[in-house]
Design a protein around this motif. Structure first.
Motif, PDB file in Angstrom:
ATOM      1  N   LEU A   1       0.836  -1.203   0.000  1.00 46.82           N
ATOM      2  CA  LEU A   1       0.000   0.000   0.000  1.00 46.82           C
ATOM      3  C   LEU A   1       0.870   1.252   0.000  1.00 46.82           C
ATOM      4  CD1 LEU A   1      -2.743   1.437   0.279  1.00 46.82           C
ATOM      5  CD2 LEU A   1      -2.549   1.108   2.766  1.00 46.82           C
ATOM      6  N   TYR A   2       1.939   1.237   0.791  1.00 47.19           N
ATOM      7  CA  TYR A   2       2.855   2.380   0.798  1.00 47.19           C
ATOM      8  C   TYR A   2       3.455   2.593  -0.581  1.00 47.19           C
ATOM      9  CZ  TYR A   2       7.377   4.657   1.066  1.00 47.19           C
ATOM     10  OH  TYR A   2       8.457   5.465   0.804  1.00 47.19           O
ATOM     11  N   TRP A   3       3.884   1.530  -1.235  1.00 48.52           N
ATOM     12  CA  TRP A   3       4.539   1.665  -2.531  1.00 48.52           C
ATOM     13  C   TRP A   3       3.559   2.179  -3.590  1.00 48.52           C
ATOM     14  CZ3 TRP A   3       9.079  -2.042  -3.730  1.00 48.52           C
ATOM     15  CH2 TRP A   3       9.827  -1.537  -4.789  1.00 48.52           C
ATOM     16  N   ILE A   4       2.334   1.679  -3.554  1.00 49.21           N
ATOM     17  CA  ILE A   4       1.313   2.171  -4.490  1.00 49.21           C
ATOM     18  C   ILE A   4       1.082   3.657  -4.268  1.00 49.21           C
ATOM     19  CG2 ILE A   4      -1.123   2.026  -5.130  1.00 49.21           C
ATOM     20  CD1 ILE A   4      -0.986  -0.961  -4.406  1.00 49.21           C
ATOM     21  N   SER A   5       0.921   4.055  -3.002  1.00 43.73           N
ATOM     22  CA  SER A   5       0.692   5.476  -2.685  1.00 43.73           C
ATOM     23  C   SER A   5       1.872   6.320  -3.141  1.00 43.73           C
ATOM     24  CB  SER A   5       0.487   5.645  -1.173  1.00 43.73           C
ATOM     25  OG  SER A   5      -0.567   4.839  -0.711  1.00 43.73           O
ATOM     26  N   ASN A   6       3.073   5.822  -2.916  1.00 45.11           N
ATOM     27  CA  ASN A   6       4.270   6.540  -3.346  1.00 45.11           C
ATOM     28  C   ASN A   6       4.286   6.713  -4.860  1.00 45.11           C
ATOM     29  OD1 ASN A   6       7.177   7.465  -2.615  1.00 45.11           O
ATOM     30  ND2 ASN A   6       7.465   6.019  -4.283  1.00 45.11           N
ATOM     31  N   ASN A   7       3.925   5.669  -5.587  1.00 41.30           N
ATOM     32  CA  ASN A   7       3.894   5.744  -7.050  1.00 41.30           C
ATOM     33  C   ASN A   7       2.876   6.778  -7.526  1.00 41.30           C
ATOM     34  OD1 ASN A   7       5.820   3.747  -7.187  1.00 41.30           O
ATOM     35  ND2 ASN A   7       4.399   2.120  -7.719  1.00 41.30           N
ATOM     36  N   LEU A   8       1.683   6.763  -6.930  1.00 39.82           N
ATOM     37  CA  LEU A   8       0.637   7.686  -7.359  1.00 39.82           C
ATOM     38  C   LEU A   8       1.029   9.135  -7.096  1.00 39.82           C
ATOM     39  CD1 LEU A   8      -2.538   5.746  -6.153  1.00 39.82           C
ATOM     40  CD2 LEU A   8      -1.777   6.084  -8.514  1.00 39.82           C
ATOM     41  N   ILE A   9       1.627   9.388  -5.929  1.00 42.87           N
ATOM     42  CA  ILE A   9       2.063  10.758  -5.625  1.00 42.87           C
ATOM     43  C   ILE A   9       3.187  11.168  -6.570  1.00 42.87           C
ATOM     44  CG2 ILE A   9       3.051  12.254  -3.866  1.00 42.87           C
ATOM     45  CD1 ILE A   9       1.728  10.397  -1.777  1.00 42.87           C
ATOM     46  N   THR A  10       4.104  10.249  -6.838  1.00 44.54           N
ATOM     47  CA  THR A  10       5.210  10.550  -7.751  1.00 44.54           C
ATOM     48  C   THR A  10       4.689  10.868  -9.143  1.00 44.54           C
ATOM     49  OG1 THR A  10       6.701   9.108  -6.506  1.00 44.54           O
ATOM     50  CG2 THR A  10       7.329   9.642  -8.769  1.00 44.54           C
ATOM     51  N   ILE A  11       3.710  10.095  -9.615  1.00 42.11           N
ATOM     52  CA  ILE A  11       3.117  10.345 -10.942  1.00 42.11           C
ATOM     53  C   ILE A  11       2.524  11.753 -10.997  1.00 42.11           C
ATOM     54  CG2 ILE A  11       1.217   9.685 -12.468  1.00 42.11           C
ATOM     55  CD1 ILE A  11       1.719   6.757 -11.526  1.00 42.11           C
ATOM     56  N   ALA A  12       1.752  12.099  -9.955  1.00 40.01           N
ATOM     57  CA  ALA A  12       1.114  13.420  -9.937  1.00 40.01           C
ATOM     58  C   ALA A  12       2.165  14.532  -9.904  1.00 40.01           C
ATOM     59  CB  ALA A  12       0.187  13.529  -8.736  1.00 40.01           C
ATOM     60  N   GLN A  13       3.178  14.383  -9.047  1.00 39.20           N
ATOM     61  CA  GLN A  13       4.220  15.408  -8.957  1.00 39.20           C
ATOM     62  C   GLN A  13       4.989  15.535 -10.267  1.00 39.20           C
ATOM     63  OE1 GLN A  13       6.616  14.167  -5.622  1.00 39.20           O
ATOM     64  NE2 GLN A  13       5.453  15.395  -4.150  1.00 39.20           N
ATOM     65  N   GLN A  14       5.381  14.394 -10.817  1.00 45.97           N
ATOM     66  CA  GLN A  14       6.226  14.417 -12.006  1.00 45.97           C
ATOM     67  C   GLN A  14       5.461  14.982 -13.200  1.00 45.97           C
ATOM     68  OE1 GLN A  14       8.247  10.742 -12.516  1.00 45.97           O
ATOM     69  NE2 GLN A  14       9.087  11.256 -14.532  1.00 45.97           N
ATOM     70  N   TYR A  15       4.238  14.563 -13.360  1.00 43.16           N
ATOM     71  CA  TYR A  15       3.437  15.053 -14.494  1.00 43.16           C
ATOM     72  C   TYR A  15       3.222  16.563 -14.378  1.00 43.16           C
ATOM     73  CZ  TYR A  15      -0.067  15.060 -18.184  1.00 43.16           C
ATOM     74  OH  TYR A  15      -0.753  15.296 -19.348  1.00 43.16           O
ATOM     75  N   THR A  16       2.888  17.016 -13.175  1.00 42.58           N
ATOM     76  CA  THR A  16       2.614  18.450 -12.978  1.00 42.58           C
ATOM     77  C   THR A  16       3.855  19.284 -13.242  1.00 42.58           C
ATOM     78  OG1 THR A  16       0.930  17.920 -11.324  1.00 42.58           O
ATOM     79  CG2 THR A  16       1.817  20.170 -11.327  1.00 42.58           C
ATOM     80  N   ILE A  17       4.989  18.889 -12.659  1.00 46.06           N
ATOM     81  CA  ILE A  17       6.206  19.692 -12.794  1.00 46.06           C
ATOM     82  C   ILE A  17       6.704  19.691 -14.237  1.00 46.06           C
ATOM     83  CG2 ILE A  17       8.637  19.844 -12.118  1.00 46.06           C
ATOM     84  CD1 ILE A  17       7.801  18.849  -9.356  1.00 46.06           C
ATOM     85  N   MET A  18       6.669  18.537 -14.896  1.00 47.79           N
ATOM     86  CA  MET A  18       7.132  18.482 -16.283  1.00 47.79           C
ATOM     87  C   MET A  18       6.215  19.285 -17.187  1.00 47.79           C
ATOM     88  SD  MET A  18       8.388  14.492 -16.497  1.00 47.79           S
ATOM     89  CE  MET A  18       9.091  14.630 -18.149  1.00 47.79           C
ATOM     90  N   SER A  19       4.905  19.287 -16.879  1.00 43.85           N
ATOM     91  CA  SER A  19       3.969  20.085 -17.684  1.00 43.85           C
ATOM     92  C   SER A  19       4.209  21.567 -17.463  1.00 43.85           C
ATOM     93  CB  SER A  19       2.520  19.732 -17.311  1.00 43.85           C
ATOM     94  OG  SER A  19       2.255  18.378 -17.611  1.00 43.85           O
TER      95      SER A  19
END
Length: 621
Positions: free
Chosen positions: A581-599
């Motif tokens: 569960l921690y790893w899934i949550s970490n992945n989802l937050i990373t996706i949101a952060q990475q997509y937002t910053i790169m955009s």
């Protein structure tokens, strides 16, 4: 990132996870306990005086003797133990605590399953003082339990007849009290008929701490020499979890030094004269010694400031593991008495309780009985934060998700630089493809031109690896927290996740319960391969996250990275659901952060690799 750096990081991550996977999935299972293989009922520890021992020294309890059907606890009367946290009894044979259930914990998630049994007697048949047979305290079948108990006594001093001190076969009389409970102590009494009266008083708080006071009154005309002791004995090697990340065995603290020895190490100790395999440690002021399991512990703790000898030893013939606390020799003058108080902890290793006992009565470093591991400098703060969030939220699953947010925010400044670097590298992908076509198979020239391009564009390819490197110790620390702390045992999240310390019980093989047959048993390799729901979610989130990163130009690397999410999905299916569960949550937050910053920096990634033909060439500020 150049090939060498990428391969190094990939090797580090895979090696760490393969190592965890190997021990989690392929470590040998504990052997099934066959009642026929249980050791014969045995008495506790008999004392063997040493007539030549110098005055002021203590003599050692001898190796346990197998009393067979002559076990004194078989027919001896008992005193009940009844508290909000414990049920059990004390045998008047030896005055030993050998029957203890933890009423706050059950064997399984079934609310009707038996309470966890911590201590077990050597004999199964017990009778009341009137001779009426009684059953053991309600709990798991005692025929499947290996004897495990705490016993106290006195060792005779030089020149003292051993028959004048009580031994583990001595049947005590009840002087006061009927049931040991919080605020209701009981006192046992034994008169040796030669002028010495021994008393043993048991007190119990509302959790797991016994206070044991041993008193010796001398009414004879001559001084009397004896030394009090306490022993914890385990008959046969217990069924340990066999995980390299978990310590089970002897544990203690001796003047500030942590002692940990597993059962194999105890059996391999160097022989001590008249002791067999043993280790003796002189403790000047503060310490404690005992045995720890994954979630439970039984330890002896002399009063703070009391010197004693901490002993860990093994009796090969009887196959008994022992820890002992031997106190100094006492000389009791005629018409006087002496008393010594010590503590016995027998219960669950909850952090708050261990910390409270560390503060009062002052059991030194008691919280370190929890196996915090090599990354203790991360494990302890992560546990404290998770524990605080759980108290705030009230659900351990949501607390893990909240913990993930907090950890991601702490490393966000570094992650932001990483994501910006990835955006810049995406912008450079066409140039890198052009260099590859121009240099062909000349790897040296390719690397030189790529590094020149990085220098020209002021891009650090290693910046994208830093969050991954930070994630490795955090992952190990959280893995340790979830695996060893009892606070996550049987802690539910939502729906089918009723134990965050256990693997996800769902399975794709039965369509997550829709088909009329059971999923493979939890903890088995087949269950891991059967793709629990959380494992599938992990694989998908890893795959999505990977699509946001620049694709490796090397075909071999590209293939390895393409398979990694699905390999991890199978590998981690058998891990504790809280960790997944921690790893899934970490992945989802990373996706949101990475997509937002790169955009925000003009390089929004396309999940399926369909990068737009033209991208703004604006560089990040």
């Amino acid at each position: 990132m150049d090939d060498n750096n990428r391969n190094l990081i990939l090797a580090m991550v895979l090696s760490a996870l393969v190592m965890i996977g190997w021990y989690a999935f392929f470590a040998p299972e504990p052997p099934a306990v066959d009642p026929a293989d249980m050791p014969a009922p045995s008495g506790a520890i008999t004392t063997a005086p040493s007539a030549t021992a110098p005055a002021g020294t203590t003599t050692a309890p001898a190796a346990p003797a197998d009393l067979g059907t002559g076990d004194p606890t078989r027919d001896a009367p008992r005193l009940a133990i009844d508290s909000p946290s414990l049920q059990g009894s004390i045998s008047l044979a030896g005055g030993r605590i050998d029957d203890l259930l933890l009423t706050g914990y059950r064997e399984t998630l079934d609310p009707n399953s038996p309470f966890v049994r911590l201590l077990s007697p050597t004999a199964q048949l017990r009778v009341t003082e009137e001779g009426t047979p009684v059953a053991p305290a309600a709990g798991p079948d005692l025929t499947l339990q290996k004897p495990y108990y705490a016993v106290y006594g006195w060792m005779p001093g030089p020149g003292t007849d051993p028959a004048l001190v009580p031994n583990p076969a001595t049947v005590w009389q009840v002087e006061s009290g009927e049931t040991l409970a919080p605020g209701q102590p009981v006192t046992l009494r034994w008169d040796n008929g030669a002028g010495q009266i021994f008393r043993r008083t048991f007190e119990l708080d509302d959790r797991y701490l016994f206070t044991v006071t041993q008193n010796l009154e001398n009414t004879a005309a001559a001084p009397f020499l004896a030394a009090p002791y306490g022993i914890i004995a385990r008959h046969g090697r217990p069924d340990t979890q066999n995980y390299f990340v978990l310590h089970e065995g002897a544990v203690g603290v001796t003047d500030g030094e942590l002692l940990e020895q597993d059962y194999g190490d105890i059996a391999d100790l160097s022989p001590v004269a008249a002791e067999g395999p043993a280790e003796l440690i002189e403790v000047a002021e503060n310490g404690w010694i005992g045995f720890t399991d994954k979630y439970w512990m039984t330890t002896l703790a002399p009063a703070p400031g009391q010197p004693f000898t901490a002993v860990v030893k093994y009796a090969p013939g009887a196959d008994i593991y022992q820890t002992e606390a031997r106190l100094p020799m006492q000389t009791v003058q005629p018409g006087t008495q002496v008393s010594t108080a010590s503590y016995l902890f027998a219960g669950a290793k909850t952090y708050e309780l261990l910390d409270a006992y560390q503060e009062s009565p002052g059991i030194d470093r008691f919280v370190d009985s929890i196996d915090w591991g090599w990354f203790y400098f991360l494990t302890k703060p992560i546990f404290h934060l998770l524990h605080w969030l759980h108290g705030l939220i009230g659900n351990m699953g949501w607390a893990i998700i909240a913990l993930t947010f907090v950890l991601k925010m702490l490393v966000f400044p570094l992650a932001r630089k990483s994501y910006i670097s990835m955006a810049r590298m995406r912008e450079m992908q066409p140039q890198m493809e052009e260099i590859k076509e121009r240099t062909g198979d000349d790897r040296v020239k390719y690397q030189q031109e790529v590094m020149a391009l990085y220098k020209k564009e002021k891009v650090n390819p290693a910046a994208g690896c830093l969050p991954m490197l930070l994630q490795i110790p955090i992952f190990f620390a959280l893995y340790k927290v979830i695996f060893v702390t009892i606070e996550l045992r049987h802690a539910p999240w939502i729906g089918w996740i009723r134990d965050l310390a256990a693997p996800d019980p769902s399975s794709l093989l039965n369509l997550f319960g829709l088909l009329p047959y059971a999923a493979p048993a939890q903890g088995t390799m087949l269950h891991s391969l059967s793709l629990p729901a959380l494992a599938i979610a992990l694989g998908i989130t890893m795959w999505v996250q990977q699509k946001l990163n620049p694709a490796p130009t090397d075909p071999a690397q590209k293939m390895i990275f393409a398979w990694m999410p699905w390999i991890f999905m199978f590998m981690l299916g058998g891990f504790a659901s809280g960790l997944v569960l921690y790893w899934i949550s970490n992945n989802l937050i990373t996706i949101a952060q990475q997509y937002t910053i790169m955009s925000m920096h003009g390089h929004p990634p396309q999940l399926f690799g369909n990068i737009r033909a033209s991208l703004p060439k604006r560089r990040p500020k």
